[in-house]
Design an enzyme around this catalytic site. Structure first.
Site, PDB file in Angstrom:
ATOM      1  N   CYS A  16      42.128  31.390  37.358  1.00 18.51           N
ATOM      2  CA  CYS A  16      41.535  30.168  36.814  1.00 18.51           C
ATOM      3  C   CYS A  16      42.589  29.523  35.941  1.00 18.51           C
ATOM      4  CB  CYS A  16      40.282  30.491  35.996  1.00 18.51           C
ATOM      5  SG  CYS A  16      39.520  29.021  35.254  1.00 18.51           S
ATOM      6  N   GLU A  38      40.885  24.680  42.204  1.00 15.12           N
ATOM      7  CA  GLU A  38      41.859  25.549  42.853  1.00 15.12           C
ATOM      8  C   GLU A  38      42.571  24.748  43.924  1.00 15.12           C
ATOM      9  OE1 GLU A  38      44.120  27.901  42.500  1.00 15.12           O
ATOM     10  OE2 GLU A  38      42.457  29.136  41.766  1.00 15.12           O
TER      11      GLU A  38
END
Length: 271
Positions: free
Chosen positions: A2, A114
């Site tokens: 993350c 992402e």
């Protein structure tokens, strides 16, 4: 992993969702659709209130800095590298194990970003060409629109170069726990592109479902095996992922347009 996420919910809403007993309006943050490492973020945690007569842990919402600095660190220089902790090893790593024992928190988010390297660019990269691959960002968020409750850790670090009364004498920092990305089909998948989260990236933030919030936040819950049991992945099919504009790749860009769904990946970034 993350490395970027969005957090735009109002603090009043978050305190209700997580049944927070104490938070300081002076610490309120504005909506942030491009949360990057070292930024200030909301964290829900439980600990006694300083100088209070009642020693019991109180559920609080605090503003912490993303990028954990262990209490024993000589300097905060490595904070930007401590934004994630792996669920598989967090209980044994020196940087995280003390926090894992009793300083656990929840980091509320709308979802996380992402990046996937475009197919054409990936082929060039594999052939040794020097063209920098262009990556398509995806936004991953709960399919039902609920809060994405990321499992986190926090710690306190004292800057010994400053006097006790200096506002920056103490740093309170945090890290997001990550786990293997789901290989099961997404709850809602894009019309073209990845069908699972693992197709986007092999890691993802660990989302805690509401039934685990109390046990995760309880600082008296120090049994390593019991706490590790809370790190099991959530049920499959809860997430959706969709392509968003490459503007999110620049940390200076911020606004609700960053999470708007594209009909298809941008040209040159096809999955």
């Amino acid at each position: 992993m993350c490395g970027r996420y969005a957090s735009s919910r109002r603090p009043e809403d978050l305190t209700g969702i997580f049944q927070v007993e104490k938070w300081e309006p002076a610490e309120a943050l504005g909506p942030d659709w491009n949360v990057a490492p070292t930024k200030e973020v909301y964290a829900v945690l439980e600990r006694p209130v300083k100088d209070a007569a009642d020693p019991r842990p109180v559920r609080q919402m605090r503003t912490l800095r993303w990028g954990l600095v262990p209490s024993w660190s000589k300097s905060p220089d490595g904070a930007a590298r401590m934004i994630n902790a792996r669920a598989e090893t967090v209980h044994e790593k020196p940087s995280f194990r003390r926090s894992f024992a009793s300083r656990r928190c929840i980091l509320p988010a709308d979802g996380y970003y992402e990046w996937v390297t475009g197919a054409d660019e990936r082929q060039l990269e594999e052939k040794g060409k020097k063209k920098r691959p262009r990556k398509q960002p995806y936004f991953v968020t709960p399919a039902d629109g609920s809060v994405f409750a990321m499992a986190g850790l926090y710690d306190f670090w004292r800057d010994r170069t400053l006097p006790d009364d200096h506002p920056m004498a103490w740093w309170v920092t945090c890290s997001v726990i990550t786990t293997e990305a789901e290989t099961t089909p997404l709850g809602v998948a894009p019309a073209e592109g990845p069908a699972t989260l693992a197709d986007i990236h092999p890691r993802m933030p660990l989302m805690l479902t509401p039934d685990r919030w109390d046990a995760w936040l309880d600082p008296s819950n120090t049994g390593a095996e019991e706490v590790r049991g809370l790190l099991a992945p959530p049920p499959a099919g809860l997430m959706r992922a969709y392509p968003v504009a490459t503007a999110v790749s620049n940390v200076r860009n911020n606004g609700p347009e960053l999470v708007e769904e594209l009909a298809a990946p941008e040209e040159g970034t096809l999955f």
